[in-house]
Design an enzyme around this catalytic site. Structure first.
Site, PDB file in Angstrom:
ATOM      1  N   ASP A  16      26.086  50.196  31.459  1.00 28.92           N
ATOM      2  CA  ASP A  16      26.450  51.702  31.534  1.00 28.92           C
ATOM      3  C   ASP A  16      25.137  52.351  32.036  1.00 28.92           C
ATOM      4  O   ASP A  16      24.985  52.892  32.969  1.00 28.92           O
ATOM      5  CB  ASP A  16      26.871  52.221  30.312  1.00 28.92           C
ATOM      6  CG  ASP A  16      28.338  51.878  29.998  1.00 28.92           C
ATOM      7  OD1 ASP A  16      28.743  50.739  30.371  1.00 28.92           O
ATOM      8  OD2 ASP A  16      29.092  52.610  29.428  1.00 28.92           O
ATOM      9  N   ARG A  96      21.631  59.566  16.545  1.00 27.94           N
ATOM     10  CA  ARG A  96      21.657  60.359  18.080  1.00 27.94           C
ATOM     11  C   ARG A  96      20.700  61.396  17.665  1.00 27.94           C
ATOM     12  O   ARG A  96      19.889  61.482  18.697  1.00 27.94           O
ATOM     13  CB  ARG A  96      23.037  60.879  18.076  1.00 27.94           C
ATOM     14  CG  ARG A  96      24.097  59.773  18.465  1.00 27.94           C
ATOM     15  CD  ARG A  96      23.711  58.896  19.483  1.00 27.94           C
ATOM     16  NE  ARG A  96      24.631  57.693  19.604  1.00 27.94           N
ATOM     17  CZ  ARG A  96      24.388  56.465  19.377  1.00 27.94           C
ATOM     18  NH1 ARG A  96      23.164  56.173  19.437  1.00 27.94           N
ATOM     19  NH2 ARG A  96      25.392  55.434  19.568  1.00 27.94           N
ATOM     20  N   ASP A 125      29.419  60.997  20.794  1.00 28.77           N
ATOM     21  CA  ASP A 125      27.800  60.932  20.867  1.00 28.77           C
ATOM     22  C   ASP A 125      27.317  61.965  21.807  1.00 28.77           C
ATOM     23  O   ASP A 125      26.170  62.308  21.555  1.00 28.77           O
ATOM     24  CB  ASP A 125      27.689  59.499  21.255  1.00 28.77           C
ATOM     25  CG  ASP A 125      27.825  58.488  20.186  1.00 28.77           C
ATOM     26  OD1 ASP A 125      27.284  59.143  18.894  1.00 28.77           O
ATOM     27  OD2 ASP A 125      27.986  57.167  20.329  1.00 28.77           O
ATOM     28  N   SER A 179      33.051  48.345  23.107  1.00 29.24           N
ATOM     29  CA  SER A 179      32.019  49.341  23.207  1.00 29.24           C
ATOM     30  C   SER A 179      31.279  49.219  22.016  1.00 29.24           C
ATOM     31  O   SER A 179      31.981  49.436  20.899  1.00 29.24           O
ATOM     32  CB  SER A 179      32.361  51.005  23.460  1.00 29.24           C
ATOM     33  OG  SER A 179      31.618  51.751  22.973  1.00 29.24           O
TER      34      SER A 179
HETATM   35  N1  ARG Z   1      32.963  56.584  16.251  1.00 30.81           N
HETATM   36  C1  ARG Z   1      31.522  56.420  15.686  1.00 30.81           C
HETATM   37  C2  ARG Z   1      30.836  57.455  15.749  1.00 30.81           C
HETATM   38  O1  ARG Z   1      31.437  58.586  16.151  1.00 30.81           O
HETATM   39  C3  ARG Z   1      30.782  55.259  16.515  1.00 30.81           C
HETATM   40  C4  ARG Z   1      30.469  55.810  17.755  1.00 30.81           C
HETATM   41  C5  ARG Z   1      29.763  54.793  18.987  1.00 30.81           C
HETATM   42  N2  ARG Z   1      30.149  53.476  18.761  1.00 30.81           N
HETATM   43  C6  ARG Z   1      30.588  52.846  19.689  1.00 30.81           C
HETATM   44  N3  ARG Z   1      31.037  51.689  19.576  1.00 30.81           N
HETATM   45  N4  ARG Z   1      30.603  53.095  21.111  1.00 30.81           N
HETATM   46  O2  ARG Z   1      30.127  57.638  15.016  1.00 30.81           O
END
Ligand code: ARG
Length: 403
Positions: A16, A96, A125, A179
């Site tokens: 990505d 993050r 995110d 993902s």
């Molecule tokens: N759902 C989780 C959160 O919002 C993980 C998000 C990122 N994970 C991922 N597999 N893309 O904290």
């Protein structure tokens, strides 16, 4: 629109962000600086450098943030025993703001006025990155390619990669990949078959924990030392925060601890299903509650538990750098002043259980609680009056109801 001269991209080196790098260079025709954070994702980071170089990036930043991640983000959060919706240990959420902090720092260093990230337009995110950047430098422009370009699916993404000669890992051809987001605290897996919450997760989604059924038949007992609310040692050996979490991840993973299959409510309004593996974090949460159980006053402990869901939700929703999170943190940190001592935890087939706790600052009084004869002045008659007064209004209430 003022022309953008330079962009700092949060770059994992994965498919990505490799595509995003190319797209930024083409769309903005400007220099892109890449920033790759080592959060203990367990991936080699040198390939990210090579890929960025191949794309003509002159300024490549790869920074080891493992210690800062654990000491300044994970541990403060664990002091609160934070769980989102009762179960999620917030492994992605807490990473993050740290990444955003360094994105902004690098932007200052290189004189860039824009940063970019690879989070999609449907997730949490993007919110977390951008709220953090807003709070740290309101003048910085944020570019979110997933919300701007017209690529709308994993398939289209692969087509774009092929057209621009960006190598696509063989397992990612055809079928869209899961993902995955990983760091020292957790691995999170979403997408594909997991999008149907009725589908049982296949075993191969799990990356860092064994199936509890396959875990050793003999339990393992470990001792974790705490100082002022933070874990500082395992089995008597002092360790840095990142080393300690790494050690517990190994132990927990071997015993199948910290697996979670969860349907959660995203901030932006949809439900999503994910698989989480948080071996070390799960052990620490249990152990921390164990040491708090003997060192915290009842009202202090209960107040902490009341604000915990609110605090967890702030982190989940991306408000780490907001004043209300900092206010709650001050309260939580103050509560930890006497949370020191040692906890024994038994690891066995997916469970971590406290089996012993000790502290020089313990509030526990065996003398007070004992069923045996006790020297401490505790008058049993006091309990009689205590119950009589507490029962008073219940008697009025029951009488009125005709009982
Ligand atoms: N759902 C989780 C959160 O919002 C993980 C998000 C990122 N994970 C991922 N597999 N893309 O904290």
């Amino acid at each position: 629109m003022t022309k953008i001269e330079k962009i700092v991209l949060s770059y994992s080196g994965g498919l990505d962000t490799s595509i995003i790098l190319k797209w930024l260079q083409e769309t903005y025709g400007c220099e892109v600086v890449t920033f790759t954070a080592d959060l203990g994702q367990g991936e080699e980071l040198e390939p990210a450098r090579a890929k960025a170089e191949m794309s003509g990036v002159k300024d490549i930043r790869i920074v080891d943030l493992r210690e800062e991640f654990v000491s300044d983000f994970v541990f403060p959060m664990l002091r609160a025993n934070a769980l989102y919706e009762g179960q999620y240990l917030l492994g992605s959420s807490i990473a993050r703001p740290l990444i955003a902090k360094h994105l902004v720092g690098i932007a200052w260093e290189v004189g860039a006025h824009a940063v970019a990230h690879g989070a999609t337009g449907k997730g949490n995110d993007q919110v977390r990155f951008e709220l953090a950047v807003n709070a740290l430098d309101p003048s910085i422009k944020i570019i979110a390619p997933w919300r701007q370009w017209n690529i709308r699916s994993r398939m289209q993404l692969l087509e774009y990669a092929e057209k621009h000669h960006i190598p696509v890992p063989s397992d990612k051809r055809g079928e869209a990949p899961f993902s995955i987001d990983a760091n020292l605290l957790h691995t999170s897996t979403e997408g594909k078959i997991l999008e149907n919450p009725a589908e049982v997760a296949p075993d191969h989604v799990y990356q860092r924990t064994v199936d509890p059924v396959e875990a050793p038949d003999t339990p393992e007992i470990i001792t974790i030392g705490f100082e002022r609310g933070d874990p500082v040692s395992v089995n008597g050996k002092s360790m840095t925060p990142a080393a300690l979490l790494t050690e517990l991840n190994g132990l927990g993973g071997r015993h199948g601890i910290g697996r979670l299959d969860l349907v959660e409510n995203r901030f932006i309004g949809m439900k999503s299903r994910g698989i989480y593996e948080t071996p070390g974090g799960t052990i620490l949460l249990t152990a921390h509650r164990g040491i708090e159980s003997i060192t915290l006053d009842r009202a202090a402990a209960h107040l902490k538990d009341e604000i915990m869901p609110r605090y967890a939700e702030l982190i989940y929703n991306g408000f780490w750098f907001a004043p209300e999170r900092e206010m709650l943190q001050a309260l939580i940190d103050q509560s930890q002043a006497f949370v020191s001592g040692e906890v024994m935890v038994r690891l066995y087939k997916g469970s971590a259980s406290v089996i012993s706790r000790t502290s020089p600052l313990s509030l526990y009084s065996a003398d007070l609680v004992t069923f045996e004869e006790s020297a401490i002045a505790y008058d049993h008659h006091d309990a009689e009056g205590f119950i009589r007064l507490n029962g008073l209004r219940l008697k009025s209430w029951a009488a009125r109801n005709g009982r």
